[in-house]
Scaffold this active site. Structure first.
Site, PDB file in Angstrom:
ATOM      1  N   LYS A  13      -9.293  27.151 -28.209  1.00 35.62           N
ATOM      2  CA  LYS A  13      -8.266  26.101 -28.153  1.00 35.62           C
ATOM      3  C   LYS A  13      -8.869  24.739 -28.538  1.00 35.62           C
ATOM      4  O   LYS A  13      -8.316  24.024 -29.362  1.00 35.62           O
ATOM      5  CB  LYS A  13      -7.650  26.012 -26.742  1.00 35.62           C
ATOM      6  CG  LYS A  13      -7.014  27.298 -26.244  1.00 35.62           C
ATOM      7  CD  LYS A  13      -6.413  27.139 -24.860  1.00 35.62           C
ATOM      8  CE  LYS A  13      -7.410  26.827 -23.772  1.00 35.62           C
ATOM      9  NZ  LYS A  13      -8.389  27.907 -23.493  1.00 35.62           N
ATOM     10  N   ARG A  88      -0.588  25.596 -17.657  1.00 36.15           N
ATOM     11  CA  ARG A  88      -1.374  26.769 -17.279  1.00 36.15           C
ATOM     12  C   ARG A  88      -0.714  27.563 -16.168  1.00 36.15           C
ATOM     13  O   ARG A  88      -1.260  28.568 -15.729  1.00 36.15           O
ATOM     14  CB  ARG A  88      -2.709  26.273 -16.759  1.00 36.15           C
ATOM     15  CG  ARG A  88      -3.890  26.695 -17.590  1.00 36.15           C
ATOM     16  CD  ARG A  88      -5.077  25.946 -17.033  1.00 36.15           C
ATOM     17  NE  ARG A  88      -6.313  26.526 -17.381  1.00 36.15           N
ATOM     18  CZ  ARG A  88      -7.121  26.012 -18.305  1.00 36.15           C
ATOM     19  NH1 ARG A  88      -6.771  24.974 -19.007  1.00 36.15           N
ATOM     20  NH2 ARG A  88      -8.279  26.578 -18.507  1.00 36.15           N
ATOM     21  N   ARG A 127     -21.824  29.080 -26.597  1.00 36.72           N
ATOM     22  CA  ARG A 127     -21.604  27.648 -26.338  1.00 36.72           C
ATOM     23  C   ARG A 127     -22.715  27.092 -25.446  1.00 36.72           C
ATOM     24  O   ARG A 127     -23.186  25.978 -25.663  1.00 36.72           O
ATOM     25  CB  ARG A 127     -20.232  27.439 -25.683  1.00 36.72           C
ATOM     26  CG  ARG A 127     -19.969  25.976 -25.380  1.00 36.72           C
ATOM     27  CD  ARG A 127     -18.520  25.671 -25.132  1.00 36.72           C
ATOM     28  NE  ARG A 127     -17.999  26.389 -23.985  1.00 36.72           N
ATOM     29  CZ  ARG A 127     -16.715  26.416 -23.658  1.00 36.72           C
ATOM     30  NH1 ARG A 127     -15.836  25.799 -24.412  1.00 36.72           N
ATOM     31  NH2 ARG A 127     -16.310  27.057 -22.596  1.00 36.72           N
ATOM     32  N   ARG A 139     -21.593  22.971 -18.911  1.00 32.99           N
ATOM     33  CA  ARG A 139     -20.490  22.871 -17.943  1.00 32.99           C
ATOM     34  C   ARG A 139     -20.788  23.739 -16.720  1.00 32.99           C
ATOM     35  O   ARG A 139     -21.265  24.869 -16.863  1.00 32.99           O
ATOM     36  CB  ARG A 139     -19.197  23.375 -18.590  1.00 32.99           C
ATOM     37  CG  ARG A 139     -18.480  22.315 -19.385  1.00 32.99           C
ATOM     38  CD  ARG A 139     -17.370  22.880 -20.224  1.00 32.99           C
ATOM     39  NE  ARG A 139     -16.417  23.725 -19.535  1.00 32.99           N
ATOM     40  CZ  ARG A 139     -15.293  24.193 -20.081  1.00 32.99           C
ATOM     41  NH1 ARG A 139     -14.994  23.873 -21.325  1.00 32.99           N
ATOM     42  NH2 ARG A 139     -14.475  24.960 -19.406  1.00 32.99           N
ATOM     43  N   ARG A 150     -12.309  32.544 -13.944  1.00 32.28           N
ATOM     44  CA  ARG A 150     -11.434  31.834 -14.897  1.00 32.28           C
ATOM     45  C   ARG A 150     -10.510  32.824 -15.612  1.00 32.28           C
ATOM     46  O   ARG A 150      -9.328  32.547 -15.827  1.00 32.28           O
ATOM     47  CB  ARG A 150     -12.285  31.064 -15.921  1.00 32.28           C
ATOM     48  CG  ARG A 150     -12.968  29.843 -15.306  1.00 32.28           C
ATOM     49  CD  ARG A 150     -14.122  29.330 -16.154  1.00 32.28           C
ATOM     50  NE  ARG A 150     -13.707  28.824 -17.456  1.00 32.28           N
ATOM     51  CZ  ARG A 150     -14.545  28.631 -18.476  1.00 32.28           C
ATOM     52  NH1 ARG A 150     -15.829  28.890 -18.344  1.00 32.28           N
ATOM     53  NH2 ARG A 150     -14.098  28.163 -19.608  1.00 32.28           N
TER      54      ARG A 150
END
Ligand code: AP5
Length: 193
Positions: A13, A88, A127, A139, A150
């Site tokens: 996204k 969400r 990432r 993160r 998640r």
């Protein structure tokens, strides 16, 4: 162009939103980025959100609805916006409908990036590697353990949002498993068809 981009964690996204920002001159409104900025500032919102985000759960609806309400008609969104990571939950989608109506705005498109969940851990691992190579901090929610939570939150609370928009005949789907440039082209085609 006013757009909602849906998809699970790591679907791409943020990657695609940045390309649309460059192409269309519209704003990327990412609730994840806004919340991380609040955490970094140590604001009351950040203090409330931090532990929840670190666990990989969703923060309360009212917090993100207020964030989005404040940004939809901001100067940077005058040409339009991409909602990245919002809504969400179905409650957030309903609140968005009400906000847009009050501001006399309408969405032009809702696009879901469809991905194979088994690949998402690999993307998150990539990432992490890239972030460390660039000398930046990873993160707190980017690790295999938190990714499970998640994804669970996505399945239980966010997948129904796709059904919500599909029920209104507003949902378009793009294959998010293709190379980044191909996803970008498919997204462009979906938005201009
Ligand atoms: P948020 O920041 O929104 O994170 P997320 O949805 O989990 O999404 P990511 O940023 O991990 O993934 P992405 O889909 O943007 O993928 P990306 O482009 O980075 O939310 C974080 C937390 O904040 C939530 O868990 C929650 O606690 C809270 N929160 C946020 N919004 C909320 C809301 N509305 N309500 C309640 N709580 C909220 O890509 C990932 C990697 O894959 C990158 O390395 C990228 O280079 C790579 N990649 C991308 N596309 C491709 C491709 N096509 N092929 C190969 N690699 C690719």
């Amino acid at each position: 162009m006013r757009l909602v981009l849906l998809g699970p964690p790591g679907a791409g996204k943020g990657t695609q939103a940045q390309k649309l920002v460059a192409k269309w001159g519209i704003a990327q409104l990412s609730t994840g980025d806004m919340l991380r900025a609040a955490v970094a500032e140590g604001s009351p919102l950040g203090l409330e959100a931090k532990a929840i985000m670190d666990r990989g759960e969703l923060v309360p609806d009212r917090l993100v609805i207020d964030l989005i309400d404040a940004r939809l008609d901001g100067a940077d969104a005058a040409n339009g916006f991409i909602l990245d990571g919002f809504p969400r939950t179905v409650a957030q989608a309903e609140a968005l409908d009400a906000l847009l109506e009050a501001k006399q705005m309408r969405l032009d498109a809702v696009v879901e990036l469809v991905v194979d969940e088994a690949m998402l851990l690999k993307r998150v691992e990539n990432r992490i590697r890239e972030t460390l190579q660039a000398g930046n901090s990873v993160r707190a929610d980017d690790n295999a353990e938190v990714l499970k939570t998640r994804l669970d939150a996505y399945r239980k609370q966010t997948a129904p949002v796709s059904a919500y928009y599909a029920g209104k005949g507003a949902l378009k789907q793009v294959d998010g498993m293709a190379p980044i440039g191909d996803v970008e082209a498919a997204l462009h085609a979906a938005l201009t068809s």
